[in-house]
Design an enzyme around this catalytic site. Structure first.
Site, PDB file in Angstrom:
ATOM      1  N   LYS A  20       0.735  -1.351   0.081  1.00 12.40           N
ATOM      2  CA  LYS A  20       0.045  -0.214   0.266  1.00 12.40           C
ATOM      3  C   LYS A  20       0.793   1.200  -0.043  1.00 12.40           C
ATOM      4  CE  LYS A  20       0.868   1.017   4.447  1.00 12.40           C
ATOM      5  NZ  LYS A  20       1.492   2.225   5.023  1.00 12.40           N
ATOM      6  N   PRO A 112       8.989  -3.938  -0.592  1.00 10.22           N
ATOM      7  CA  PRO A 112      10.289  -3.517   0.312  1.00 10.22           C
ATOM      8  C   PRO A 112      10.167  -3.852   1.801  1.00 10.22           C
ATOM      9  CG  PRO A 112      10.048  -1.841  -1.096  1.00 10.22           C
ATOM     10  CD  PRO A 112       8.778  -2.941  -1.393  1.00 10.22           C
ATOM     11  N   ALA A 114      10.369  -3.585   5.606  1.00 10.88           N
ATOM     12  CA  ALA A 114      10.651  -2.404   6.363  1.00 10.88           C
ATOM     13  C   ALA A 114      10.732  -1.024   5.673  1.00 10.88           C
ATOM     14  CB  ALA A 114      11.923  -2.064   7.166  1.00 10.88           C
ATOM     15  N   GLY A 116       7.618   1.035   4.730  1.00  7.84           N
ATOM     16  CA  GLY A 116       6.529   1.741   4.766  1.00  7.84           C
ATOM     17  C   GLY A 116       5.412   1.390   3.986  1.00  7.84           C
ATOM     18  N   MET A 117       5.273   0.204   3.325  1.00  5.57           N
ATOM     19  CA  MET A 117       4.455  -0.191   2.361  1.00  5.57           C
ATOM     20  C   MET A 117       3.488  -1.320   2.735  1.00  5.57           C
ATOM     21  SD  MET A 117       6.121   0.251  -1.518  1.00  5.57           S
ATOM     22  CE  MET A 117       4.516  -0.453  -2.093  1.00  5.57           C
ATOM     23  N   GLY A 118       3.794  -1.709   4.047  1.00 10.10           N
ATOM     24  CA  GLY A 118       3.053  -2.646   4.510  1.00 10.10           C
ATOM     25  C   GLY A 118       3.231  -4.303   4.167  1.00 10.10           C
ATOM     26  N   GLY A 119       4.475  -4.510   4.009  1.00 14.11           N
ATOM     27  CA  GLY A 119       4.768  -5.715   3.192  1.00 14.11           C
ATOM     28  C   GLY A 119       4.561  -6.972   4.092  1.00 14.11           C
ATOM     29  N   GLY A 120       4.985  -6.733   5.328  1.00 13.34           N
ATOM     30  CA  GLY A 120       4.506  -7.724   6.375  1.00 13.34           C
ATOM     31  C   GLY A 120       3.279  -7.825   6.696  1.00 13.34           C
ATOM     32  N   ALA A 122       0.860  -7.403   4.511  1.00 16.69           N
ATOM     33  CA  ALA A 122       0.397  -8.110   3.182  1.00 16.69           C
ATOM     34  C   ALA A 122       0.528  -9.741   3.459  1.00 16.69           C
ATOM     35  CB  ALA A 122       0.989  -7.875   2.092  1.00 16.69           C
ATOM     36  N   ASP A 154      -2.210  -2.058   9.753  1.00 16.49           N
ATOM     37  CA  ASP A 154      -2.067  -2.276   8.379  1.00 16.49           C
ATOM     38  C   ASP A 154      -2.863  -3.603   7.853  1.00 16.49           C
ATOM     39  OD1 ASP A 154      -1.064   0.264   7.935  1.00 16.49           O
ATOM     40  OD2 ASP A 154       0.869  -0.361   7.540  1.00 16.49           O
TER      41      ASP A 154
END
Length: 320
Positions: A20, A112, A114, A116-120, A122, A154
């Protein structure tokens, strides 16, 4: 799962979930509980994590990272134990599922770490959906969203996808009827930023300036109007991220990344969430592709993406 002959038959459910961008992020003052209230507009974008959940005869949860991951993960410390959000998501699902088995989670990393896109987040959302299907738990999306909120602010949005307004800690979500496409270029850093450290830095900067932040009550309607119409020019004028200056304080090179993006044709740029991923707004898909290529030529890691896209969804369900 067992066959008629009584032998265990493994099954794999594969789910993808989007990263995100925070198109806007207003951050309130530090609360007595140590958190901050926020008002944010989340946009799910076409850079996806994938989780393959495979039932195992051996009890317990194991996690691995897929060799198909597109990120350079050298030197990146991704926990594969109970500290991993996907592991926690599987553990929560096992607690509420009558027919839980052992499970192995293979995560394909593309968002990426850590960043700031909420990978973890997701990964966690994908795991909730995958385990629900794997164990025939029969939970509704609303029930899964309640479990998602236990894992982090998130995670519910990664389940929902699309465009949404987030209030409270960011987990009080209201879907926004904004389906027009906007085009972005995401620029990754070769390091991560700790979200708690970024928030602490924002508090410190505000204290040093004697600023008292107001509790955010809602988001600027102009942002939602621009997203509904797909008007990139209008959107560029209302992008806001209260965490951006704290992220730049911790990682000053973000300022030059933003400047380079705009000098190469981006309409506007913003640090995504707590950073350090930078999101650059483009006029069109073609402009985004061209901008991403230019940034790659300058030695940066960049992807052209678009939003909004759907939230977590099953892409395959296979008996092995």
């Amino acid at each position: 799962m067992t066959t008629r002959a009584g032998r265990f038959a493994a099954r794999t459910v594969r789910v993808k979930a989007p990263g995100k961008v925070n198109v806007s992020l207003d951050v309130g003052p530090l609360r007595p509980d140590g958190y901050h209230s926020v008002a944010s507009v989340y946009l799910a974008v076409s850079l996806y994590e994938e989780v393959a959940a495979t039932s195992t005869e051996t009890p317990g949860i194991t996690v691995s990272i897929s060799p198909d991951s597109t990120l350079d993960l050298d030197g990146v410390d991704i926990p594969l134990d109970g500290n991993n959000l996907a592991y926690k998501a599987a553990a929560i699902m096992a607690d509420v599922s009558e027919h839980a088995t052992g499970v192995h989670l293979e995560i394909t990393k593309r968002v990426p770490v850590a960043g700031g896109m909420g990978g973890g987040s997701a990964d966690a959302a994908a795991t909730l959906l995958a385990c629900d299907a794997l164990w025939n738990s029969g939970l509704s999306r609303e029930e899964l969203a309640h479990l998602a909120a236990e894992l982090g602010a998130d995670v519910p949005f990664s389940l929902l996808g699309g465009t949404a307004v987030g209030l409270g800690l960011g987990d009080e979500l209201s879907p926004a009827l904004a389906k027009a496409q906007t085009d972005w270029v995401l620029v990754a850093a070769d390091y991560g930023l700790s979200t708690p450290e970024v928030y602490r830095t924002l508090d410190r900067l505000r204290d040093a300036e004697g600023l008292v932040a107001a509790e955010p009550a809602g988001v600027d309607p102009k942002i939602l109007q621009a997203l509904r119409s797909g008007d990139a020019e209008a959107l560029s004028r209302v992008l806001v991220n209260d965490l951006q200056r704290a992220s730049i304080e911790l990682a000053p090179d973000l300022r030059s990344t933003l400047g380079m993006g705009e000098s190469l044709g981006a309409i506007a740029g913003i640090v995504s969430g707590s950073g350090p991923t930078v999101a650059l707004l483009a006029h069109s898909p073609t402009a985004a592709e061209s901008l991403a290529e230019d940034l790659l030529h300058h030695g940066l890691t960049a992807w052209a993406v678009h939003g909004p896209v759907p939230g977590a969804r099953i892409i395959s369900d296979t008996l092995l």
